[in-house]
Scaffold this active site. Sequence first.
Site, PDB file in Angstrom:
ATOM      1  N   GLU A  39       0.828  -1.210   0.000  1.00  0.00           N
ATOM      2  CA  GLU A  39       0.000   0.000   0.000  1.00  0.00           C
ATOM      3  C   GLU A  39       0.868   1.268   0.000  1.00  0.00           C
ATOM      4  O   GLU A  39       1.764   1.430   0.827  1.00  0.00           O
ATOM      5  CB  GLU A  39      -0.920  -0.048   1.228  1.00  0.00           C
ATOM      6  CG  GLU A  39      -1.721   1.199   1.521  1.00  0.00           C
ATOM      7  CD  GLU A  39      -2.726   1.578   0.442  1.00  0.00           C
ATOM      8  OE1 GLU A  39      -3.363   0.667  -0.119  1.00  0.00           O
ATOM      9  OE2 GLU A  39      -2.863   2.778   0.155  1.00  0.00           O
ATOM     10  N   THR A  83      -5.919   1.528  -5.266  1.00  0.00           N
ATOM     11  CA  THR A  83      -5.474   0.136  -5.103  1.00  0.00           C
ATOM     12  C   THR A  83      -6.219  -0.793  -6.059  1.00  0.00           C
ATOM     13  O   THR A  83      -5.616  -1.686  -6.672  1.00  0.00           O
ATOM     14  CB  THR A  83      -5.692  -0.344  -3.650  1.00  0.00           C
ATOM     15  OG1 THR A  83      -4.953   0.503  -2.778  1.00  0.00           O
ATOM     16  CG2 THR A  83      -5.222  -1.776  -3.465  1.00  0.00           C
ATOM     17  N   HIS A 198      -1.317   3.520   4.877  1.00  0.00           N
ATOM     18  CA  HIS A 198      -2.389   4.164   4.117  1.00  0.00           C
ATOM     19  C   HIS A 198      -2.555   5.595   4.605  1.00  0.00           C
ATOM     20  O   HIS A 198      -2.436   5.862   5.810  1.00  0.00           O
ATOM     21  CB  HIS A 198      -3.700   3.386   4.314  1.00  0.00           C
ATOM     22  CG  HIS A 198      -4.782   3.780   3.368  1.00  0.00           C
ATOM     23  ND1 HIS A 198      -5.521   4.933   3.516  1.00  0.00           N
ATOM     24  CD2 HIS A 198      -5.220   3.193   2.236  1.00  0.00           C
ATOM     25  CE1 HIS A 198      -6.375   5.026   2.526  1.00  0.00           C
ATOM     26  NE2 HIS A 198      -6.217   3.985   1.721  1.00  0.00           N
ATOM     27  N   ASP A 257       1.595  -0.062  -4.872  1.00  0.00           N
ATOM     28  CA  ASP A 257       0.380  -0.047  -5.698  1.00  0.00           C
ATOM     29  C   ASP A 257       0.082   1.314  -6.327  1.00  0.00           C
ATOM     30  O   ASP A 257      -0.405   1.393  -7.449  1.00  0.00           O
ATOM     31  CB  ASP A 257      -0.834  -0.607  -4.927  1.00  0.00           C
ATOM     32  CG  ASP A 257      -1.173   0.146  -3.647  1.00  0.00           C
ATOM     33  OD1 ASP A 257      -0.488   1.131  -3.312  1.00  0.00           O
ATOM     34  OD2 ASP A 257      -2.144  -0.265  -2.979  1.00  0.00           O
ATOM     35  N   HIS A 258       0.385   2.378  -5.593  1.00  0.00           N
ATOM     36  CA  HIS A 258       0.133   3.733  -6.123  1.00  0.00           C
ATOM     37  C   HIS A 258       0.832   4.725  -5.209  1.00  0.00           C
ATOM     38  O   HIS A 258       1.308   4.352  -4.132  1.00  0.00           O
ATOM     39  CB  HIS A 258      -1.375   4.027  -6.207  1.00  0.00           C
ATOM     40  CG  HIS A 258      -2.097   3.796  -4.906  1.00  0.00           C
ATOM     41  ND1 HIS A 258      -1.980   4.634  -3.822  1.00  0.00           N
ATOM     42  CD2 HIS A 258      -2.919   2.798  -4.505  1.00  0.00           C
ATOM     43  CE1 HIS A 258      -2.702   4.179  -2.829  1.00  0.00           C
ATOM     44  NE2 HIS A 258      -3.278   3.056  -3.200  1.00  0.00           N
TER      45      HIS A 258
HETATM   46  C1  GP9 Z   1      -8.751  -0.790   0.810  1.00  0.00           C
HETATM   47  C2  GP9 Z   1      -7.281  -0.759   0.547  1.00  0.00           C
HETATM   48  C3  GP9 Z   1      -6.793   0.624   0.281  1.00  0.00           C
HETATM   49  O1  GP9 Z   1      -9.263  -2.068   1.048  1.00  0.00           O
HETATM   50  O2  GP9 Z   1      -6.942  -1.657  -0.454  1.00  0.00           O
HETATM   51  O3  GP9 Z   1      -7.334   1.138  -0.863  1.00  0.00           O
HETATM   52  P1  GP9 Z   1      -6.903   2.576  -1.449  1.00  0.00           P
HETATM   53  O4  GP9 Z   1      -7.649   3.601  -0.615  1.00  0.00           O
HETATM   54  O5  GP9 Z   1      -5.411   2.704  -1.288  1.00  0.00           O
HETATM   55  O6  GP9 Z   1      -7.331   2.537  -2.856  1.00  0.00           O
END
Ligand code: GP9
Length: 426
Positions: A39, A83, A198, A257-258
């Site tokens: 993440e 994500t 996150h 992921d981003h």
């Molecule tokens: C939510 C997690 C985060 O289940 O995968 O998602 P994001 O907010 O980074 O898209």
Amino acid sequence: DENELLEVQKYIDKNVKQDEQSDLYGVAKGKNIIFINAESLQQFVINNKVNGETVTPFLNQLISDEDTYYFDNFYEQTGQGNTSDSEFLVENGLYPLDRGAVFFTHGANAYHAIPEIIDDAGYESYVFHSNNKSFWNRDQMYDSLGIDYFYGEEAYEVTEDNSIGWGLKDKQFFEQSIPYLQMLEQPFYAKLITLTNHFPFDMDKEDMSIEAYSSNSDTLNNYFPAVRYMDEALEDFFEEMKETGLYDHSIFVVMGDHIGISANHNEALSMYLGKEAITPIDQVELQRVPFIVHIPGTGNGRVISEVSGQIDVKRTLLSLIGIEAGDDIQFGNDLFANDRKGYVALRNGDFISKDFIYTTGACYLRETGEQIGASDVEDYVISETDNKRLDACNEISEKVTTELRLSDELIYGDLFRFINFDITKS
Ligand code: GP9
């Protein structure tokens, strides 16, 4: 519909398909694929320090390991689906949509994703993520992608103590996932999606091994200890994998992921990076995320710096386990083979190639950062060299536009409904 499909197939044959097989083709045949969706992990923390302390000691060690292939010019290509978009790119080798999240808008489509393809090679597919199943419409989309089982929130013991922000802390998440992994029939494809790192990167004091940064952005400040926490969680996980014996029968992928730090924090970020300001091309380069492929026993690992992106993951992984591209419809390349497209398209139409970065409607020389053919001088006459460069840049730009359009058409028209794939036999 038939015409659209024909156009897609032609485009892929001409522009995406690779003639050559990589040296690593089939090297992981029959091995488990353990894919860590990290993440918000961005490239700029790798081999970097904050307040004099290393941010990602474990990842730094992992990428220099002799069994690791580390892609240091790898771009995230997500849109608004964050994500979920990165998952979409990886599983399908298709682009997410330019607005909304394709997981929500086209979760019931037919696809031809990794789980379905590797099913024929005896693999079952699993996702581990301690969040509720309907977040990002995962429950529906995972069915469409052919994922066999989703270990969501209810598979974990989540308490007030062991969770923060959006859910279970990563260390707990990995620890509780391991017994499940041990139970799976091999070979399996397991994706583990982390959560602690996150936005807004809040952490309990006891989980912070390094101090926050000091700037006018709490988001950036807190990002570093949160990334370090994830790094430690990954270290524990790799250790545990060795202890369970799964390590030797698996390959490991770690992918950011981003981005976690948006352009809203540019002032603080430029201070951290020691830059006067974040330029448009810096902004593009900040979209780099780590892509790490660890294959125990190859001994041939290296840093691979050619431009690459999330669109390439599907083809790369399939090639590692010995599955040819055949007539698959996807837009990525095997990153271990040499004859590659040579550019990465971002979802907004920007792109990065070996020589150019295209952003804000202009073409820049990647090496110097100069805008090609731009000048403040009155009656400036563009040089022949720059003219040629602009032509070359425009040529890529046209391909990027076409590629994004074709990918969109496949999704909007749900065109995979009409295709019978026969990939493994090609
Ligand atoms: C939510 C997690 C985060 O289940 O995968 O998602 P994001 O907010 O980074 O898209």
